[in-house]
Write a protein that holds these residues in place. Structure first.
Motif, short mmCIF file in Angstrom:
data_model
loop_
_atom_site.label_atom_id
_atom_site.label_comp_id
_atom_site.label_asym_id
_atom_site.label_seq_id
_atom_site.Cartn_x
_atom_site.Cartn_y
_atom_site.Cartn_z
N PHE A 14 0.80 -1.21 0.00
CA PHE A 14 0.00 0.00 0.00
C PHE A 14 0.84 1.27 0.00
CE2 PHE A 14 -2.76 -3.21 2.00
CZ PHE A 14 -3.75 -3.23 1.03
N GLY A 15 2.13 1.17 -0.29
CA GLY A 15 2.98 2.33 -0.41
C GLY A 15 3.53 2.85 0.91
N THR A 16 3.33 2.11 1.99
CA THR A 16 3.87 2.54 3.27
C THR A 16 5.18 1.80 3.52
OG1 THR A 16 2.68 0.84 4.49
CG2 THR A 16 1.56 2.95 4.19
N ASN A 17 5.89 2.20 4.55
CA ASN A 17 7.14 1.52 4.90
C ASN A 17 6.91 0.41 5.92
OD1 ASN A 17 8.77 3.01 3.22
ND2 ASN A 17 9.07 4.62 4.73
N ARG A 18 5.69 -0.04 6.06
CA ARG A 18 5.38 -1.09 7.02
C ARG A 18 5.64 -2.47 6.41
NH1 ARG A 18 0.46 0.67 10.75
NH2 ARG A 18 0.96 2.86 10.89
N TYR A 19 5.81 -3.42 7.31
CA TYR A 19 6.00 -4.81 6.88
C TYR A 19 4.79 -5.63 7.30
CZ TYR A 19 10.85 -3.91 5.69
OH TYR A 19 11.98 -3.44 5.10
N GLU A 20 4.57 -6.72 6.60
CA GLU A 20 3.47 -7.62 6.91
C GLU A 20 3.99 -9.06 6.82
OE1 GLU A 20 1.66 -7.71 2.38
OE2 GLU A 20 0.62 -6.57 3.93
N TYR A 21 3.24 -9.98 7.43
CA TYR A 21 3.61 -11.39 7.34
C TYR A 21 3.47 -11.85 5.90
CZ TYR A 21 3.03 -11.57 12.44
OH TYR A 21 3.13 -11.36 13.77
N ASN A 22 4.35 -12.71 5.48
CA ASN A 22 4.30 -13.25 4.13
C ASN A 22 3.64 -14.62 4.18
OD1 ASN A 22 4.71 -13.97 1.51
ND2 ASN A 22 6.95 -13.85 1.57
N PRO A 23 2.42 -14.78 3.66
CA PRO A 23 1.75 -16.08 3.71
C PRO A 23 2.37 -17.12 2.77
CG PRO A 23 0.38 -14.50 2.58
CD PRO A 23 1.55 -13.75 3.11
#
Length: 79
Positions: A14-23
Motif C-alpha cells: 500500500f505504499g507505506t514503509n510497514r512490513y506484513e507477514y508473508n503467507p
C-alpha cells in the motif's frame, strides 16, 4: 530449504514503509495463524469475564483499596 527464497516479512503493497507477514512462507503463515488464535482467545476471555478480565467480585483474592482520608477543611489550619 524450499522457503529460503521467500522472506518471513515483506513490505506492504500500500505504499507505506510497514512490513506484513508473508503467507507464501510457512513461518509467515504460522505467525498469521498464531496471531489470529491468540486474538480469538483474548476476545473469548474478555467476553466471558475470565482470567485477567474477571470482575473483582469473581476473584477470590480481591481486597479493596484503602480509603484515602480527605484533607482537613481550609479554615481549621493553624500556623
Amino acid at each position: 530449504m524450499p522457503f529460503d527464497d521467500e522472506p518471513v516479512f515483506r513490505r506492504s503493497k500500500f505504499g507505506t514503509n510497514r512490513y506484513e507477514y508473508n503467507p507464501d512462507n510457512p513461518v509467515g503463515m504460522a505467525l498469521i495463524v498464531l496471531s489470529l488464535l491468540v486474538a480469538g482467545v483474548v476476545l473469548l476471555l474478555m467476553h466471558e469475564h475470565a482470567g485477567p478480565f474477571a470482575r473483582p467480585a469473581d476473584r477470590e483474592t480481591y481486597t479493596p483499596a484503602p480509603a484515602v482520608p480527605s484533607a482537613p477543611p481550609a479554615d481549621s489550619w493553624q500556623p
